[in-house]
Scaffold this motif. Structure first.
Motif, PDB file in Angstrom:
ATOM      1  N   VAL A 146      57.994  15.663  15.327  1.00  0.00           N
ATOM      2  CA  VAL A 146      58.402  16.979  15.798  1.00  0.00           C
ATOM      3  C   VAL A 146      57.951  17.173  17.242  1.00  0.00           C
ATOM      4  O   VAL A 146      58.587  17.866  18.029  1.00  0.00           O
ATOM      5  CB  VAL A 146      57.834  18.076  14.866  1.00  0.00           C
ATOM      6  N   ARG A 153      60.204  22.085  13.129  1.00  0.00           N
ATOM      7  CA  ARG A 153      59.181  22.017  12.091  1.00  0.00           C
ATOM      8  C   ARG A 153      59.206  20.654  11.414  1.00  0.00           C
ATOM      9  O   ARG A 153      60.233  19.956  11.390  1.00  0.00           O
ATOM     10  CB  ARG A 153      59.373  23.124  11.066  1.00  0.00           C
ATOM     11  N   TRP A 158      63.824  20.558  17.353  1.00  0.00           N
ATOM     12  CA  TRP A 158      62.625  20.017  16.717  1.00  0.00           C
ATOM     13  C   TRP A 158      61.668  21.175  16.491  1.00  0.00           C
ATOM     14  O   TRP A 158      60.830  21.436  17.327  1.00  0.00           O
ATOM     15  CB  TRP A 158      61.976  18.979  17.612  1.00  0.00           C
ATOM     16  N   VAL A 183      62.176  15.195   9.623  1.00  0.00           N
ATOM     17  CA  VAL A 183      61.172  15.083  10.679  1.00  0.00           C
ATOM     18  C   VAL A 183      59.812  14.858  10.052  1.00  0.00           C
ATOM     19  O   VAL A 183      59.387  15.617   9.187  1.00  0.00           O
ATOM     20  CB  VAL A 183      61.156  16.362  11.527  1.00  0.00           C
TER      21      VAL A 183
END
Lengths: 755, 631
Positions: free
Chosen positions: B42, B87, B85, B37
């Protein structure tokens, strides 16, 4: 049919020829030079029913004496309404507590800090001084009785200046629209507006500010009028007067910048016109340009600086404003601890010190018995920067290990590792890898440990800016940086105000960006060490420009720091034109003498409606002209007045109103008053033009009647509404408005009005 | 009648094709890297999951088109919405096709380059200028970074440029041409798309997501005071009682304190209880709370009921105290019934909705209203507006106190099952959403990488998007310093030149033929104006801003630079040598643009890994944050 039209034409041409006379005739000897003349002559020629100039002269001669008569009436009414009951109520009202107090400071020559430039308060002080006020009344809080103190002089002075507003408005509108009725409508609106009366009657900066704003606009308008005769005495006179008034406006409040902007835009347009006039040589253009630079920039700047020079010369004693300023600044104030100071010259271990940030208005390094709240870094003791002198600003300088005291204390040198212990709470200055509360890019600074015992995060390296290893740290004169040993960041004051939990003090962080900025530099201001000899330090006295710059930055910081507080009512700009909510000047409950600052709703709503009306009228006339509809001369002139004079006033209104929408600081209802003056002037122009075009609706004699009737109705409405609402200004006692026995019974038209 | 031979004549601008290919290569190459991510992914990812699960949500960051487009890409890539989602840097599961999530923004970003080429042509500049603009856009590291991830800015820029381009096409097309109106239509559509995709506020500002819109009996809520105050505060209670006697000798009820607290805290949670029933769970189907209902509020942590009685409040003695009721057996009966009034209701039996509804709690026994009193910042007290006779109408209208409230995504009841929208028409949904997006209050905060608009011009700031979990490989949003310099320089030069021309024209010197002057003016108005419109409003905004907000404005400057250069070449330089010099200079500048692009490539693509010393060498500005891993 044709005859009728001819008659109406004749009326129109007489009207318009008066107008033209005013344009052209003031300088008959120059007519052959003026570029306007041939054109207007042609205009005169192609109006078939014109009766020549003899009629014009008589019209003009008769026009002047009613003008003066009207002016006298306006002046009389204006002074009468403002000075009536000037001493009532005999106690401190609203912001009198600030500005009256500051007036007293001038009389006592005590240094203080205010977010506004000094001219307004100096004038108040002067008025007080001249009328026998001795500066002894403390002005502690609103509602305090004046008793034997001479307060009427200060109030009277403000009211006098406030009385000039309708007169100036009258003259401005007359100049812009060349119509007595327009001017009279404006003057009536302002004379009988309860808001304008109330705000003029007390010891406030607003009447002074508005006086200068209107004077500047008047100067500008008169100066524009002289544009056909450049570099003559009246031309210079109005230019200089306008410039002086601009300096005055800015010298009272920074709101004066808006009128400077207005004049600036007007002047830029004027210069653009001159530049495009190819009959003028470039030298002439340069002359015009330089004359305006001198009159509208250099002269106001000089006067403005002069005001500050007087301000600094007058206030030479230490007072409540000292802490906002740098150490060098403070050293000029008699009574300040830095005035002719003597203290140990070099920083030593074991000393008690205060540390001041070198950023202007940076504050002293401060800590207190309060922790950072949950969720804001580590829950340890707060460290802030504080602008006032306080025992919580004291810190002790220690060696990293506990000190072994020798007879003569060791001196701190560049590169030494030290520990700073807060004297009151015995916590060490500490930093660690947590985000700072506001500046998230920096680290949090806290107070940690107890009785000086902490951990390795309490160690700071001292660095003298521009120094080398081993250099001594001079008190007051060295710029010092504190580098955090463990993380390598530098002690920093971000200048951001902490929220309520931080007592609205300034944030202190540890910045990982090591660039040398004043925010990360500090100086040692107080230095107490009984085991070292005190030496008299002659500080570098700051020069005038430094003081001027510093005080401005402090003022600007102060202004932007005026964020809305929780318990204050927060007025929104859109409230103002609709007269949504006023301000309590004095008194709350039934027994008290109550004064409530609120514009005469009839006047304000007429103003609001006229703004819309103005836009519609301009749109209609522009569309008509754009589509090539042939209009009579009179209509074209009206359209010119609307777009020219009206446009200027609309611009003034916008400049004094729109910026408040983007201002972050706390706003009050009275901030609208300068804009309201422009709005009222625009109303005068708009309504007068509307009534003059009554003949679009009715044929000749009836349209005149309609015009007169409309003017009468307007005047009567304003007068009657003033009669109804006058207790707002002149004070009311007894029951509140929602009860039947009140003077204001039935007049609480909006629930948000608090009387 | 078929005419033979059947001929198709095609004209292909090879330069355009080349530029497009290069652009696709720079934007799409290695799109799946890093498989983790990255920065605002995020943030957008959460919406993506909600879309995949078809959960209704409120987002203050902007209209839904961008999210929907991202969701489309995810849908095509087979993303099922099952990813937390939480971090930046969390690795995507192998089953997830990262490539497909990022494809659409990358395509949008890649198409910006040929669009820039065509735009400069539409501004009636030469193909060489168009190539210059395309190269500047192509080699702009910040645009590349912003395109390569699941972010919305590249789509926004694409739509903005498309709108601009098609409008120019409309203007330049010969009159009465049918296709002309096609371009106008396209312009309108892309304007709408740009607005629809526009992230008003990206960034990691948390929003209320995945919450039921409707408040039901048994819901857990926090109640926020809607009184105008700089920091929001929530109705709060904690395990501490009012002192028996205050410092001034006044007595209190000695019951549990109820305050208004400015920080999010577990003690801000209250459960809405139906007085007639004992249980606290949400029924299935949930029973909504409506205007006029009588409710009780149970404090979540201490189980006390919100109570008020005729005891003076701690800070404002003229008002009633509010407490969490404790039965001390001192003949102080409970008075814990509150009537809910929705202040901004449209219908009489309107349901209490999350965030939208401004509500007022009226104490049933005394008809007082729950209010946070000015002056006593931490005390929520019930206030009686009229002191003697309880005139109900006055007491209600006089105090505009309300509460916005939020509901926790309750473990009690899954948010996905509430279907509140079925009856609402599209338009009412639409207007409600618009209004909400504009009015959802934002908490002003600073982010580690947030910046002030004035810092953008000189690129004094960067944003770290991603750091490899073990090595020094990292991705930063850093523009190409040389092309930013070129952009700023051309803006300045244009302004100076325009001022000079204007002054001289006013004095009657016609330096340029009328056609050239008009072209010069229109280029400035369109590009400079585009820059101003996309940049200046940020100066007035009081929200958290990031460097990527400047990218649309920057694109306009990249269009301006070559146009200005061409103008200088054709109209200001007359001699052959000086034109040659200009050509050489331009080539040198383009070369250095390429070199600096190349230098910053490792930070743009996160590959290859650099040593600490190399990273240090890339820190061209002190204010840039480049991360080093300590070894």
């Amino acid at each position: 049919m044709e005859k009728e039209e001819c008659i109406s034409q004749w009326h129109k041409t007489r009207d318009s020829s008066i107008v033209r006379n005013r344009k052209v005739f003031p300088s008959p000897e120059q007519t052959h030079q003026s570029p306007i003349t041939p054109e207007s002559k042609i205009k005169q020629d192609d109006t078939p029913c014109s009766n020549g100039s003899s009629g014009d002269f008589s019209a003009r001669g008769s026009a002047d004496s009613p003008n003066q008569l009207l002016l006298i009436v306006v002046t009389g009414l204006s002074f009468a309404t403002r000075l009536y009951k000037i001493t009532e109520p005999p106690h401190v009202c609203w912001d009198e507590t600030h500005f009256g107090k500051m007036g007293s400071y001038y009389i006592n020559r005590t240094f203080f800090f205010d977010v506004h430039p000094p001219l307004g308060k100096m004038l108040i002080a002067l008025a007080g001084y001249m009328t026998g006020y001795d500066g002894t009344f403390p002005f502690v809080k609103p509602g305090d009785k004046y008793e034997h103190h001479n307060y009427w002089g200060m109030r009277g002075f403000c009211a006098m200046l406030g009385s000039f507003l309708p007169i100036f408005a009258y003259l401005i509108v007359q100049e812009l629209s060349r119509s007595h009725t327009a001017a009279l409508i404006t003057a009536a609106l302002l004379i009988f507006d309860t808001g304008c009366i109330t705000i003029s009657q007390y010891i406030l900066l607003d009447p002074i500010l508005m006086f200068f704003i209107m004077a500047a606009v008047l100067g500008m308008v008169k100066f524009n009028q002289q544009s056909s005769r450049p570099f003559t005495a009246p031309w210079w006179l109005w230019l200089v007067l306008c410039g002086a008034a601009l300096a005055g406006a800015l010298g009272v409040k920074f709101v004066g910048l808006f009128v400077i902007l207005l004049v600036g835009l007007n002047t830029a347009g004027d210069l653009w016109r001159i530049l495009g006039d190819l009959s003028l040589s470039l030298v002439d253009v340069a002359k015009h340009f330089l004359a305006r630079v001198v009159g509208l920039i250099l002269l106001p700047l000089f006067l403005y600086v002069l005001v500050f020079a007087v301000h600094f010369a007058l206030l030479n004693k230490s007072g409540p404003g000292d802490g906002f300023f740098s150490s060098t600044f403070q050293s000029r104030l008699i009574g300040n601890n830095l005035y002719n100071v003597s203290m140990p010259e070099y920083l030593a271990y074991g000393s008690t010190i205060t540390v001041k940030n070198l950023r202007i208005a940076g504050g002293y390094l401060h800590s207190h018995w309060h922790l950072y709240p949950e969720g804001v870094g580590a829950k340890q003791q707060q460290v802030t920067a504080y602008l006032h002198k306080d025992y919580n600003n004291m810190w002790l300088v220690h060696k990293p290990d506990n000190d072994t005291q020798s007879q003569t204390p060791d001196l701190v040198r560049h590169g030494d590792i030290i520990r700073l212990e807060h004297k009151e709470t015995t916590r060490n200055l500490h930093s660690h890898l947590h985000q700072a509360p506001l500046t998230k890019k920096h680290f949090q600074v806290t107070g940690y440990g107890i009785n000086g015992t902490g951990d390795t995060n309490d160690l700071w390296q001292v660095e003298v800016c521009g120094g080398r290893r081993g250099d001594l740290v001079k008190v007051l004169r060295s710029k010092v940086r504190f580098l955090h040993k463990a993380t390598g960041c530098v002690l920093y004051s971000s200048g951001k105000t902490l929220p309520k939990w931080g007592w609205e003090q300034v944030e202190v962080t540890c910045s990982p960006y090591l660039k040398e900025t004043p925010s990360s530099q500090w100086n040692i201001e107080d230095h107490i060490n009984p085991r070292l000899p005190n030496i008299s330090l002659s500080l570098l006295k700051p020069n005038f420009l430094e003081i001027l710059l510093e005080s401005h930055i402090v003022m600007i910081r102060g202004n932007s720091g005026l964020k809305p507080k929780d318990n204050e009512m927060n007025s929104k700009p859109w409230h103002w034109p609709i007269n949504y909510q006023g301000l309590r000047f004095s008194g709350v409950n039934e027994t008290e003498y109550r004064v409530y600052l609120l514009g005469n709703p009839v006047v304000w709503w007429i103003n609001l409606a006229s703004l819309g009306l103005y836009l519609i009228m301009v749109a209609v006339s522009s569309i008509a002209i754009q589509r090539g509809i042939s209009l009579q001369q009179k209509r074209l002139e009206h359209s010119d007045i609307l777009t020219g004079g009206g446009g200027l006033l609309l611009l003034g209104w916008l400049l004094h109103y729109a910026p408040f929408y983007v201002m972050g600081r706390v706003l009050y209802y009275h901030h609208y008053f300068p804009a309201m003056l422009f709005s009222s002037m625009l109303t005068g122009v708009t309504l007068d033009t509307l009534l003059r075009n009554a003949d679009l609706l009715l044929c000749q004699p009836y349209s005149d009647w309609l015009q007169r009737g409309g003017q009468m109705v307007l005047l009567f409405t304003v007068l009657h509404s003033f009669y109804m609402f006058h207790p707002l200004s002149y004070g009311m006692t007894g029951p509140l408005a929602h009860e039947p026995g009140s003077a204001m019974a039935g007049l609480k038209w909006m629930d948000s009005w608090e009387f | 009648m078929l005419q033979l031979p059947l001929v198709v004549t095609a004209r292909l601008d090879l330069v355009l094709v080349l530029v497009t290919l290069l652009s696709l290569w720079t934007r799409l190459g290695g799109l799946g890297y890093p498989g983790a991510v990255v920065f605002d992914e995020v943030y957008y990812g959460q919406f993506l999951s909600l879309y995949m699960k078809r959960t209704f949500f409120i987002d203050d960051s902007g209209p839904p088109l961008g999210h929907a487009l991202l969701a489309l890409g995810a849908y095509l890539g087979g993303f099922d919405g099952n990813f937390v989602w939480n971090r930046i840097g969390a690795a995507y599961p192998c089953s997830l096709s990262v490539w497909s999530l990022r494809l659409l923004p990358a395509l949008g970003g890649a198409l910006c380059v040929p669009l820039g080429y065509l735009l400069v042509l539409e501004l009636r500049c030469s193909h060489l200028s168009a190539l210059g603009a395309a190269l500047l856009l192509l080699l702009e590291n910040s645009l590349i970074v912003q395109s390569r991830f699941m972010l919305l800015e590249s789509l926004l820029i694409f739509f903005v440029l498309l709108a601009f381009f098609s409008y120019l096409r409309f203007l330049n097309a010969p009159g009465r041409c049918w296709s002309r109106y096609g371009w106008l239509l396209l312009s309108g559509v892309s304007c709408a798309a740009a607005v629809g995709a526009c992230p008003f506020q990206g960034g990691l500002s948390r929003v209320t997501r995945g919450q039921p819109l409707q408040v039901a009996f048994g819901s857990q809520v926090t109640l926020r005071s809607s009184a105008p105050r700089p920091v929001p505060c929530w109705l709060h209670s904690h395990k501490a009682n009012y002192p028996i006697r205050y410092e001034n000798g006044r007595g209190s009820s000695h019951q549990q304190q109820v305050t208004c607290y400015g920080f999010k805290d577990v003690n801000n949670w209250w459960i809405i209880k139906d007085p007639a029933r004992q249980e606290l769970v949400v029924d299935s189907p949930p029973r909504p709370v409506r205007h006029g209902d009588i409710i009780q509020l149970v404090h979540g942590m201490t189980s006390r009921l919100l109570n008020s009685h005729d005891v003076a409040a701690p800070m404002s003695p003229h008002a009633q105290e509010v407490s969490g009721y404790i039965d001390f057996n001192v003949s102080m009966a409970t008075q814990n019934l509150w009537r809910l009034e929705i202040y901004n209701r449209e219908a009489e039996s309107e349901e209490w909705k999350t965030i939208v509804s401004e509500v007022r709690l009226v104490h049933v026994n005394t008809s007082a209203v729950l209010k946070v009193l000015a002056g006593s910042d931490v005390t929520a007290v019930a206030e009686q507006s009229t002191s003697i006779n309880l005139d109900i109408t006055i007491s209600h209208d006089a105090s505009p106190a309300g509460q916005e409230q939020k509901e926790r995504e309750a473990e009690l009841h899954s948010p996905t099952h509430i279907d509140v929208d079925r009856k609402i028409s599209f338009w009412s949904k639409f207007t409600e959403l618009q209004w909400k997006m504009l009015t959802v209050k934002q908490e002003e905060s600073e982010h580690k990488y947030s910046s002030a608009p004035l810092e953008w011009i000189a690129m004094e700031t960067n944003i770290a998007y991603w750091l490899h979990p073990s090595s020094n490989a990292q991705i930063h949003l850093i523009g190409n310093p040389v092309s930013w310099g070129v952009a700023n320089l051309s803006l300045l030069a244009y302004q100076l030149l325009a001022a000079l021309y204007l002054l001289r024209r006013r004095r009657g010197f016609r330096d340029l033929p009328d056609g050239a002057w008009q072209r010069f003016a229109s280029v400035g108005l369109l590009c400079g104006g585009g820059w101003a419109v996309n940049f200046l409003p940020f100066l007035l905004m009081e929200r958290t801003l990031f460097l990527y907000h400047y990218l649309p404005a920057l694109c306009y400057l990249h269009l301006l630079s070559p146009a200005l250069l061409e103008h200088i070449h054709t109209h200001l330089l007359s001699s052959r040598t000086s034109r040659h010099v200009l050509g050489v200079c331009t080539a040198a500048v383009l070369l250095s643009v390429f070199l600096s692009y190349w230098t910053f490539c490792p930070l743009t693509y996160g590959n290859p890994e650099l040593t600490a010393n190399q990273l240090q060498a890339l820190k061209w500005r002190d204010s840039w944050d480049i991360l080093y891993r300590r070894r």
